[in-house]
Design a protein around this motif. Structure first.
Motif, PDB file in Angstrom:
ATOM      1  N   ARG A  54       0.756  -1.282  -0.054  1.00  0.00           N
ATOM      2  CA  ARG A  54      -0.141  -0.010  -0.052  1.00  0.00           C
ATOM      3  C   ARG A  54       0.725   1.064  -0.075  1.00  0.00           C
ATOM      4  N   ALA A  55       2.128   1.195   0.715  1.00  0.00           N
ATOM      5  CA  ALA A  55       2.884   2.318   0.577  1.00  0.00           C
ATOM      6  C   ALA A  55       3.469   2.574  -0.607  1.00  0.00           C
ATOM      7  N   GLU A  56       3.858   1.661  -1.705  1.00  0.00           N
ATOM      8  CA  GLU A  56       4.128   1.749  -2.922  1.00  0.00           C
ATOM      9  C   GLU A  56       2.989   2.308  -3.550  1.00  0.00           C
ATOM     10  N   GLU A  57       1.840   1.833  -3.665  1.00  0.00           N
ATOM     11  CA  GLU A  57       0.537   2.523  -4.448  1.00  0.00           C
ATOM     12  C   GLU A  57       0.330   4.142  -3.814  1.00  0.00           C
ATOM     13  N   LEU A  58       0.518   4.318  -2.451  1.00  0.00           N
ATOM     14  CA  LEU A  58       0.491   5.881  -2.170  1.00  0.00           C
ATOM     15  C   LEU A  58       1.604   6.681  -2.720  1.00  0.00           C
TER      16      LEU A  58
END
Length: 178
Positions: A54-58
């Motif tokens: 999710r960090a990569e997506e954000l």
């Protein structure tokens, strides 16, 4: 926009022009910013929300949101960080709603390859309230000064100092207990 006859693809000359504005310089600036700040942005988001994917997506979403304004801001890296922190805080608020209506357990696994002691700190960090976790991540990972953290989190500098102090105290208690 002009299309080449028979191919359906747009002309290379007009690809970089959107609404009469030449976007080549903006794309170049975004590419340079991406090369320089992507990995640190992912790490910061990962610390703030605790989920690598999710960090990569954000982080990617933050770069997309920066593009339209990259040519108009004085400090693109600072603007990127502000956008990323706001996205992470939105994610935290979303998680709070989801927590009230659980469907599946959250992913709080530490990043692979961490020593056991670091894993204990990682797990303790995930147990902190979001505002304390965010303040600690910005202070100790992003090395942001108190005033900048206050601005990013929308609180007073004294509140930041309090959040950091309480977060460190709680982390110490949790790690010492285990």
């Amino acid at each position: 926009m002009r299309h080449d006859a028979g191919t359906g693809s747009s002309s290379a000359v007009t690809d970089d022009i959107v609404d009469g504005t030449d976007r080549t310089a903006d794309l170049g600036a975004l590419e340079a910013l991406y090369r320089d700040r992507y990995a640190p942005s992912v790490r910061l988001a990962h610390l703030m929300i605790g989920n690598r994917a999710r960090a990569e997506e954000l982080a990617q979403d933050a770069f997309v949101r920066v593009l339209p304004k990259i040519g108009t801001v004085d400090n693109p890296a600072g603007f990127l960080r502000t956008v990323l922190v706001n996205l992470c805080r939105d994610e935290g608020r979303h998680r709070a709603v989801v927590a009230r209506h659980p469907q599946r357990p959250p992913d709080h696994a530490p990043p692979p390859g961490l020593p056991a002691a670091t894993s204990a700190v990682w797990l303790a960090l995930q147990e902190l309230p979001a505002n304390q976790r965010d303040a600690l991540a910005l202070r100790f990972y992003a090395d942001a000064p108190t005033d900048e953290i206050a601005k990013l989190l929308g609180v007073r500098p004294a509140t930041v100092r309090s959040l950091v102090h309480r977060g460190l105290t709680t982390l110490k208690e949790v790690v010492d207990r285990d």
